[in-house]
Design an enzyme around this catalytic site. Structure first.
Site, mmCIF file in Angstrom:
data_model
loop_
_atom_site.group_PDB
_atom_site.id
_atom_site.type_symbol
_atom_site.label_atom_id
_atom_site.label_comp_id
_atom_site.label_asym_id
_atom_site.label_seq_id
_atom_site.Cartn_x
_atom_site.Cartn_y
_atom_site.Cartn_z
ATOM 1 N N LYS A 249 -21.305 -19.561 -9.783
ATOM 2 C CA LYS A 249 -20.517 -19.504 -11.032
ATOM 3 C C LYS A 249 -19.085 -19.074 -10.716
ATOM 4 O O LYS A 249 -18.124 -19.597 -11.286
ATOM 5 C CB LYS A 249 -21.158 -18.532 -12.022
ATOM 6 C CG LYS A 249 -22.527 -18.959 -12.520
ATOM 7 C CD LYS A 249 -22.444 -19.968 -13.650
ATOM 8 C CE LYS A 249 -23.832 -20.454 -14.043
ATOM 9 N NZ LYS A 249 -23.835 -21.422 -15.128
ATOM 10 N N TYR B 139 0.868 -1.183 0.000
ATOM 11 C CA TYR B 139 0.000 0.000 0.000
ATOM 12 C C TYR B 139 0.904 1.232 0.000
ATOM 13 O O TYR B 139 2.055 1.158 -0.447
ATOM 14 C CB TYR B 139 -0.948 -0.099 1.216
ATOM 15 C CG TYR B 139 -2.029 0.930 1.216
ATOM 16 C CD1 TYR B 139 -2.828 1.148 0.094
ATOM 17 C CD2 TYR B 139 -2.249 1.715 2.349
ATOM 18 C CE1 TYR B 139 -3.802 2.117 0.091
ATOM 19 C CE2 TYR B 139 -3.239 2.678 2.363
ATOM 20 C CZ TYR B 139 -4.009 2.887 1.229
ATOM 21 O OH TYR B 139 -4.966 3.849 1.234
HETATM 22 C C1 LIG Z 1 -26.664 -23.712 -16.087
HETATM 23 C C2 LIG Z 1 -27.154 -22.376 -16.281
HETATM 24 O O1 LIG Z 1 -26.403 -21.456 -16.511
HETATM 25 C C3 LIG Z 1 -28.571 -22.153 -16.230
HETATM 26 O O2 LIG Z 1 -29.318 -23.098 -16.082
HETATM 27 O O3 LIG Z 1 -28.967 -20.985 -16.375
HETATM 28 MG MG LIG Z 2 -27.374 -19.551 -16.453
#
Ligand SMILES: CC(=O)C(=O)O
Ligand SMILES: [Mg+2]
Ligand SMILES: NC(=O)C1=CN([C@@H]2O[C@H](COP(=O)(O)OP(=O)(O)OC[C@H]3O[C@@H](n4cnc5c(N)ncnc54)[C@H](OP(=O)(O)O)[C@@H]3O)[C@@H](O)[C@H]2O)C=CC1
Length: 766
Positions: free
Chosen positions: A107, A52
């Site tokens: 995700k 920093y």
């Molecule tokens: C797997 C996925 O991205 C969905 O079902 O929207």
């Molecule tokens: Mg999806």
């Protein structure tokens, strides 16, 4: 998830989770699935000054002068934003931005788990296209790529298109392209298995949103005729001339057909893609499809039809779903992590069609290869072999990253969108495999040296399925010539049943019929005649005990190393080997285990196999042998003698022999660092040692741990892989005059292969 309304009929799901379990997982400990970890130390004032103010000013000024340096000085190059407004959360509909967060965190978790891509979820609370685009377009400096997720059609098309034009990093709508790539890969293989020609194949897609339109575009680009692809939505078939519920993206795929309903469209169709909602496909519709119909029911979390229902209607179908608890998971998780990995690594400016097709083809081809055992395990007892129940790789297949990402990177380079081309794609693929599994990195250098210096390794239990697979893998990896001990006809039958023909270059020796038996018996007799063995005893042993036969091969120079252990207990295997192979004079024979972890790197532990209560002399010998082994593995040894006590505190009887061992080494001299006795934390933590025991002779964290006895060593080696993410290889037998290794009886193919590679390496570096 278990659903009270599910039919009571046969249910072939391989895993089951309840709603309560899923909620408990998300609420447990720190809520959610993500946290941020630091990659640089921030412990001292100096650390702070570097990371920093004032130090941080330097990278800022450099990046200001040369923006490319952002990839060198910041996390940008490995950082992806997962962005949604929650208007099409899986197949659950418009749940809004906040409720989409569990999926977006998921995700990000998949990016990290499968491709070591770092990410952050950004859930935008707007359904307005302009507001969405304006929120995202200025984020480019922070990220290497943008992954759009669960944004409903048609807005998603406009959002993606505009962001692609506005940003100079890849913008990829996963539900469109990730899904299309994975579905295309599955389709390539299903068409192959059913002997179809893509040009004559008739496809019906239920749904005309983000995922469906992208699938229609990709399959047409792959050769499917536009007139053979019919899309349906909530209003039925999208036919040319329809006006209700249309938009320009649906119109582009409207067909001239008299069919008006999904059922009518499916009459005689070859393939069904479901990208709509749960239960949209009925058994009756499936029965009307062409012979050997291909059904991808991809709606999440519940498919358009369950595999059990589809098979009940048409036992000849190939069925896939988007879920992980049935075979054939056609889900974009097989795509986006690896596609971004490849795109980021060449700093691609975009993800184009060539990269998408390369990803689809590499996925399809991977499914046709023999499946590694850890993946076969994920098949819940079902053999995973290319066929109707396995048309697409499993998400846990560790080869995905080193196959799909290089294919994507290459396509980016070939199509001119890579801003930092890679010179050596093979090396890149190897590095990627290392990236996920530290063991691979530790073993890769050894593997490479074995490939340069291949050896003949005898697999004494040549009639065992996993041994045959390991021997084939040994041969295919270029480690040398595997020699299987067993009956030729039996081995041929097993390999045929496995569907993997024995490649050229594998030798089979039948211990009963071998021409060498007399020579081996004479060798053994010369060695054992004063230990109570008659010649005929030796001949019988060679004929009947595969370990003795194999050990004689190695001892007489007919092979370089032996691997055994899957059918007999450790002590029985050891007895057979010891008949023909002696210890190196003056050396202690012991078991060495290699712990490989991301956190601590490679740490050797001994003795994990032979001496129950080693005395001081034996401990010193084990330390010498372990230090030598560490050097062969490329480590500069720092040997710690472990105990419950550290430098005399507390006192006890066991530390006495350990202290004596340290004294012996000190008196006789050793060319490696050693110290003890000490507890494990003191050994592994130099900071702790510096503050409490500044006189200690070790200059860094110990990387060779000499255990006080077999009980402690064994407990450590067996619990580490079950309690942590570290891998344990071994125990490897050390100190014998010829390379011989005994794997645990429960060893899998990969473990046998790794040990065979290490045995070959030991033979070459003796
Ligand atoms: C797997 C996925 O991205 C969905 O079902 O929207
Ligand atoms: Mg999806
Ligand atoms: N397995 C995988 O990897 C993936 C699966 N999916 C799944 O695909 C589905 C759609 O996702 P996505 O394209 O992002 O969503 P969109 O909202 O963009 O599209 C949904 C489409 O489904 C149509 N639809 C809804 N209900 C029906 C029905 N009963 N019969 C026919 N069509 C229907 C809608 O029709 P209309 O246009 O008339 O409203 C719309 O065209 C979801 O279930 C999602 O989980 C998505 C991405 C990846």
């Amino acid at each position: 998830m278990d659903d009270a309304k599910q039919p009571a009929a046969e249910d072939t799901r391989t895993t089951r989770v309840t709603a309560e379990e899923a909620l408990a997982l998300h609420a447990e400990g720190r809520p959610g699935k993500l946290e941020i970890r630091l990659t640089k130390p921030l412990i001292t004032a100096r650390d702070l000054s570097l990371a920093y103010s004032p130090g941080v000013a330097e990278p800022c000024l450099h990046i200001h002068r040369d923006p490319k340096l952002a990839y060198d000085y910041t996390a940008k190059g490995n950082f992806v934003a997962v962005i949604s407004n929650g208007t099409a959360v899986l197949g659950l509909g418009n749940l809004g931005a906040l409720a989409s967060k569990p999926v977006m965190e998921g995700k990000v978790a998949l990016f990290k788990r499968f491709a070591d891509v770092d990410g952050i979820d950004l859930c935008l609370d707007t359904e307005d296209v302009d507001a969405f685009v304006n929120s995202v377009r200025y984020l480019g400096p922070s990220f290497g790529g943008i992954n759009l997720e669960d944004i409903k059609a048609p807005e998603c098309f406009v959002i993606e298109q505009r962001l692609r034009e506005l940003m100079d990093i890849p913008v990829f709508h996963d539900d469109q392209h990730g899904t299309a790539i994975v579905a295309a890969a599955g389709l390539i293989n299903a068409i192959h298995l059913t002997g179809r020609d893509i040009k004559a194949t008739r496809l019906v897609i239920n749904g005309a949103g983000a995922a469906s339109i992208a699938c229609a575009e990709l399959v047409k680009a792959m050769g499917m005729r536009p007139e053979n692809v019919i899309l349906c939505d909530t209003k039925g078939v999208i036919w040319r001339g329809r006006t209700e519920g249309m938009n320009q993206w649906k119109s582009a795929h409207a067909t001239t057909t008299s069919a008006r309903t999904l059922a009518q469209a499916l009459d005689g169709a070859d393939v069904f893609f479901g990208l709509s909602v749960k239960g949209a496909l009925t058994g009756e519709m499936v029965r009307a499809m062409a012979p050997r119909p291909i059904i991808f029911a991809m709606a999440n979390p519940d498919p358009e039809i369950t595999p059990d229902e589809a098979r009940a209607a048409r036992p000849d179908c190939i069925i896939a779903t988007g879920r992980s608890d049935y075979p054939n998971q056609v889900n974009n998780v097989l795509g986006f992590p690896f596609i971004f990995r490849g795109a980021l690594d060449v700093r691609a400016s975009t993800i184009n069609d060539a990269m998408k097709i390369a990803a689809a083809e590499s996925l399809a081809m991977l499914a046709r290869e023999d499946v590694p055992e850890e993946v076969a395990g994920a098949g819940a007892g079902k053999a995973l072999r290319f066929g109707p129940e396995y048309i697409i790789p499993n998400a846990f297949d560790p080869r995905l990253i080193s196959r799909v990402s290089p294919a994507v990177a290459k396509a980016a380079m070939d199509s001119g969108v890579a801003r930092r081309p890679l010179l050596d794609l093979q090396r890149y693929a190897r590095d990627l495999a290392n990236r996920l599994d530290a063991t691979v990195g530790a073993l890769e250098a050894i593997a490479e040296s074995v490939r340069q210096n291949p050896r003949r390794v005898v697999f004494a239990e040549g009639e065992e399925e996993k041994v045959i697979r390991a021997a084939i893998a040994f041969r295919n990896a270029g480690y040398g010539t595997p020699v299987l001990v067993g009956r030729e006809d039996r081995i041929a039958t097993i390999s045929a049943a496995l569907g993997i023909p024995l490649p050229d270059g594998i030798e089979i020796h039948n211990a009963r019929l071998s021409d060498s038996n007399r020579r081996y018996a004479e060798f053994l007799y010369a060695k054992r005649q004063r230990d109570g063995f008659l010649f005929r005893d030796c001949l019988r042993l060679v004929n009947q005990d595969r370990n003795v036969f194999a050990a004689c091969m190695v001892a007489t120079g007919d092979a370089d190393a032996i691997v055994t252990g899957t059918t007999r207990s450790y002590s029985v295997a050891m007895e057979g080997i010891s008949m023909a192979i002696d210890p190196i004079p003056g050396r202690v024979v012991f078991g060495l285990s290699i712990i490989v972890s991301r956190r601590a790197g490679t740490v050797l532990v001994a003795d994990t196999a032979v001496h129950e209560r080693p005395d001081a002399e034996t401990l010193a010998g084990i330390a010498r042998g372990s230090a030598a082994a560490a050097r062969r593995l490329g480590l500069e040894p720092r040997v710690a003698f472990l105990s419950f006590s550290t430098f005399g505190d507390p006192r006890g009887t066991i530390p006495g022999s350990i202290r004596d061992a340290v004294k012996l080494l000190a008196e006789r001299g050793a060319d490696f660092e050693f110290d003890g006795e000490m507890s494990a934390d003191v050994a592994l933590d130099p900071g702790l040692r510096a503050s409490l025991y500044p006189f200690s002779r070790l200059t860094g964290p110990a990387n060779v741990l000499i255990m006080p006895g077999l009980h402690a060593a064994h407990i450590l080696a067996r619990s580490v892989p079950r309690l942590t993410s570290a891998t344990v290889i071994g125990p490897l037998l050390t100190g014998l005059a010829h390379s011989a290794q005994i794997v645990p009886m429960q060893a899998g193919v990969n473990q046998i292969l790794d040990v065979a590679c290490l045995a070959a390496h030991a033979a070459a570096t003796k």
